[in-house]
Motif scaffolding. Structure first.
Motif, PDB file in Angstrom:
ATOM      1  N   PHE A 156      42.114  43.235  42.025  1.00  0.00           N
ATOM      2  CA  PHE A 156      41.707  42.957  40.588  1.00  0.00           C
ATOM      3  C   PHE A 156      42.967  43.349  39.921  1.00  0.00           C
ATOM      4  O   PHE A 156      43.498  42.404  38.814  1.00  0.00           O
ATOM      5  CB  PHE A 156      40.796  44.202  40.030  1.00  0.00           C
ATOM      6  N   GLY A 157      43.683  44.392  40.201  1.00  0.00           N
ATOM      7  CA  GLY A 157      45.016  44.773  39.279  1.00  0.00           C
ATOM      8  C   GLY A 157      45.884  43.762  39.446  1.00  0.00           C
ATOM      9  O   GLY A 157      46.545  43.167  38.367  1.00  0.00           O
ATOM     10  N   ALA A 168      38.319  40.100  44.357  1.00  0.00           N
ATOM     11  CA  ALA A 168      38.488  40.764  43.153  1.00  0.00           C
ATOM     12  C   ALA A 168      39.551  39.934  42.073  1.00  0.00           C
ATOM     13  O   ALA A 168      39.565  40.044  40.949  1.00  0.00           O
ATOM     14  CB  ALA A 168      38.732  42.383  42.894  1.00  0.00           C
ATOM     15  N   SER A 169      40.725  39.528  42.911  1.00  0.00           N
ATOM     16  CA  SER A 169      41.722  38.883  42.120  1.00  0.00           C
ATOM     17  C   SER A 169      41.390  37.696  41.527  1.00  0.00           C
ATOM     18  O   SER A 169      41.894  37.510  40.420  1.00  0.00           O
ATOM     19  CB  SER A 169      42.874  38.675  43.200  1.00  0.00           C
ATOM     20  N   LEU A 224      39.604  46.185  46.776  1.00  0.00           N
ATOM     21  CA  LEU A 224      39.187  45.341  45.707  1.00  0.00           C
ATOM     22  C   LEU A 224      39.867  45.781  44.388  1.00  0.00           C
ATOM     23  O   LEU A 224      40.233  45.041  43.381  1.00  0.00           O
ATOM     24  CB  LEU A 224      37.819  45.828  45.584  1.00  0.00           C
ATOM     25  N   ALA A 225      40.187  47.105  44.309  1.00  0.00           N
ATOM     26  CA  ALA A 225      40.814  47.606  42.910  1.00  0.00           C
ATOM     27  C   ALA A 225      42.282  47.100  43.074  1.00  0.00           C
ATOM     28  O   ALA A 225      42.782  46.775  42.087  1.00  0.00           O
ATOM     29  CB  ALA A 225      41.046  49.182  43.067  1.00  0.00           C
ATOM     30  N   PRO A 272      36.938  49.515  49.156  1.00  0.00           N
ATOM     31  CA  PRO A 272      37.178  49.820  47.682  1.00  0.00           C
ATOM     32  C   PRO A 272      38.576  49.704  47.096  1.00  0.00           C
ATOM     33  O   PRO A 272      38.835  49.200  45.861  1.00  0.00           O
ATOM     34  CB  PRO A 272      36.499  51.329  47.301  1.00  0.00           C
ATOM     35  N   PHE A 273      39.393  50.287  47.968  1.00  0.00           N
ATOM     36  CA  PHE A 273      40.767  50.357  47.488  1.00  0.00           C
ATOM     37  C   PHE A 273      41.421  49.018  47.448  1.00  0.00           C
ATOM     38  O   PHE A 273      42.178  48.528  46.289  1.00  0.00           O
ATOM     39  CB  PHE A 273      41.757  51.014  48.562  1.00  0.00           C
TER      40      PHE A 273
END
Length: 248
Positions: A141-142, A84-85, A137-138, A134-135
């Motif tokens: 991304f942030g 995600a990052s 990945l979030a 999921p956590f």
């Protein structure tokens, strides 16, 4: 470098070696330190972000090499964040913030970095806990988006999260963070290029200085090195830089 006088260049170079050494020793690229140093020496904003990303690429890769050799790298711990990052950092590299907004956000991130060096947010190791995808990945991304926008790699944020949640040991978090910083910096600098910008030639003059400190830091840090005095001194420097950015 035309930005600095000869005397200031010598002081800046010595400080750059120390910052690269210290950050590499704990598995980081050092962007928050480089940005703080450049802020103190009144570097233009247009030079700060690409320079920090460029130095991050070299120092974080050196740090990762030494931690990987010591078998601290855990691929399953790295991938959930990187997936995600990387695209987020690429997007962040495209984004050009207003100078005032950039300085305030960067200043706040540097306050966090300084307090980490003072010993805050340095959580003790916990028993291994299964990663919640999921956590992760979030979070990736942030952190990636913020990294691309500011010119940092995100390791200064990721490391304490890994320790706090019990997802990694200290050495494992250092190994994962170093590669995390590398891929984010690479994505961020790619987005920066595709946004029509170029890296100033002055930025490349800083690379061999940072690499020297990075090699020493990676070598000693992946073993048993620890130097609290250096961390406190660097923490004060970064805190002063954050104040200068937030309250010019």
């Amino acid at each position: 470098m035309n930005i600095l006088t000869t005397e200031n260049l010598i002081i800046f170079s010595i400080a750059l070696v120390v910052i690269a050494f210290l950050y590499s020793s704990v598995g980081h690229g050092g962007a928050s330190g480089y940005l703080a140093l450049m802020a103190i020496f009144a570097f233009p904003i247009g030079i700060m972000k690409p320079s920090a990303l460029l130095l991050n690429l070299f120092v974080s890769s050196i740090s990762f090499f030494f931690y990987y050799k010591m078998n601290y790298f855990k691929p399953k711990l790295f991938y959930p964040f990187a997936i995600a990052s990387i695209p987020a950092a690429f997007i962040g590299g495209f984004i050009t913030l207003d100078n005032t907004v950039y300085k305030v956000i960067l200043g706040l991130v540097l306050v966090f970095a300084a307090f980490r060096l003072f010993g805050f947010f340095n959580f003790k190791e916990k028993e291994a806990v299964v990663i919640k995808l999921p956590f992760a990945l979030a979070l990736g991304f942030g952190i990636g988006l913020l990294s691309g926008m500011l010119g940092i790699g995100g390791g200064i944020i990721l490391s304490p999260i890994l320790l706090f949640l019990g997802w990694a040991s200290v050495k494992e978090s250092a190994a994962v963070s170093s590669l995390f910083i590398f891929v984010n910096s690479l994505a961020g600098i790619t987005g920066y290029f595709l946004g029509g910008k170029t890296i100033p030639i002055d930025s490349f003059y800083l690379v061999p200085i940072a690499v020297f400190g990075g090699i020493l830091g990676g070598y000693y840090g992946s073993g048993y090195f620890s130097n609290k005095t250096l961390k406190y001194v660097l923490g004060v420097v970064i805190l002063l830089a954050s104040v200068k950015l937030i309250f010019p």
